[in-house]
Motif scaffolding. Structure first.
Motif: not given
Length: 406
Positions: A35-41, A49-53
């Motif tokens: 993700n370009p906003i928060l350093p998450i995959f 729908e995106e889910f944070f790993i």
């Protein structure tokens, strides 16, 4: 006539079995994005729908702000008891609630970025769909998913489009485990390839159920080395590794014999994180490691750091730094090359991507996302094994080259 009818029924039954067996998905897959906003995959479910790993999350956490009633999981149920076993150790014990005169299970999630705890209804239902590598069933929907229903206020910093948190911890209610028998029938394993910032495709892959992991027409399972996953009875939500030593230029740094062991409070140990961007070392380990790395790079000009990474070097076209080896108790070695050990912060500056966690660090070593990028990792929870490849750049490949379509 009766014999003919019986024969037809037998043939139909056999065909139905073979068809169902042939169409049964063995592997579910999705593209992974940083993700370009928060350093998450994140990866995609339900098409958009995106889910944070989160590999230390004990269950699935989903946003639900529509105000609709949710199915109640009774307080005395086995599922509710499981949430108590894996209540985040950072949070107080969860208290149940009463909904329409019934005791309804409540569960707690730990939000790792704000480091806050939030409790709400633990429920089920609302199917999730995901791509399959089986061309006869390219999309698979799994229903009656157990999840923690949370309001938006609990995930205020999550970027738009991120719908929830996919907990992948070694727990009964984790996302990967809800795809195994008797629910869907996949094997108890999942694999990750996290994309690197330096990768122009900037895509990775996540697999549920095992391989093949097709990389440029090669099954990347052949590239994996396996080491044992270690259990910590007080931290059931975390994968631990049996690290034995750290080497710089193939020379082991001098540490106390028990430097990587658990202490009496179950702190210490070596784990992995999809929350922290860089590997964090407890101070006693970090100081010895930095000293060894500084000595090994004495011929490269030092540069004053302007980031949280304190050891920085002048980077040139011929820039080379020593390899870092993480050796496990069973002799397997995770070789960390420059692409994963250094973080480029400008055109001519690169910093060592390791942090000092202080004397009170919860873990002796927490391997961060930068060190895990552009390698294939398999969490074979059924065998309590962790598989890892070398850097894919060594074979002129990247995480974006993995097959994610049937």
């Amino acid at each position: 006539m009766a014999k003919s009818l019986l024969l037809c029924l037998l043939l139909l039954s056999a065909y139905t079995y073979v068809f169902a067996h042939y169409n049964h998905p063995k592997t579910l897959v999705s593209t992974v994005t940083k993700n370009p906003i928060l350093p998450i995959f994140t990866f995609t479910l339900n098409t958009n729908e995106e889910f944070f790993i989160h590999i230390s999350g004990p269950y699935i956490v989903r946003k639900c702000n529509d105000g609709l009633p949710r199915p109640i999981i009774p307080c005395g149920s086995a599922a509710c008891a499981q949430t108590r076993r894996v209540n985040p150790y950072q949070c107080p014990t969860t208290q149940n609630t009463i909904i329409n005169g019934r005791c309804a299970c409540q569960a707690t999630a730990f939000e790792p970025f704000q480091r806050i705890c939030g409790s709400n209804q633990f429920t089920y239902g609302g199917g999730l769909s995901m791509s399959s590598l089986n061309p006869r069933s390219p999309t698979v929907t799994f229903k009656n998913v157990y999840s923690l229903c949370v309001p938006n206020i609990f995930l205020p910093d999550f970027p738009p489009g991120v719908f929830g948190l996919m907990g992948l911890a070694p727990t009964a209610l984790a996302g990967w485990n809800q795809l195994t028998p008797p629910n869907l029938g996949l094997k108890k394993k999942f694999a990750l390839c996290l994309p690197s910032d330096e990768n122009p495709k900037n895509k990775g892959a996540i697999y549920f159920g095992g391989g093949p992991y097709k990389l440029q027409n090669v099954d990347a399972r052949s590239m994996l080395s396996y080491t044992q996953l270690i259990k910590n009875p007080r931290k059931l939500n975390t994968y631990f590794l049996g690290l034995k030593s750290i080497s710089v230029t193939k020379k082991k740094i001098l540490l106390a014999k028990n430097a990587f062991d658990f202490d009496g409070n179950s702190d210490g140990g070596v784990t992995l994180s999809t929350v922290n961007p860089f590997t964090t070392l407890r101070s006693d380990i970090y100081k010895v490691f930095i000293k060894a790395f500084s000595k090994a790079t004495s011929g490269i000009p030092r540069v004053k750091s302007t980031t949280s990474l304190e050891f920085c070097l002048k980077s040139t076209k011929s820039f080379q730094v020593p390899r870092i080896d993480l050796e496990f108790a069973d002799g397997k070695i995770w070789k960390v090359f420059a692409a994963n050990s250094m973080k480029k912060v400008s055109d001519d500056v690169a910093c060592l991507a390791f942090l000092n966690g202080g004397n009170a660090a919860e873990q002796a070593v927490e391997i961060g996302m930068h060190q895990m990028e552009n390698i294939l990792m398999e969490f074979d929870v059924g065998r309590s094994a962790f598989g890892f490849s070398s850097a894919l750049g060594l074979v002129n490949a990247s995480c974006g080259d993995f097959q994610t379509q049937p």
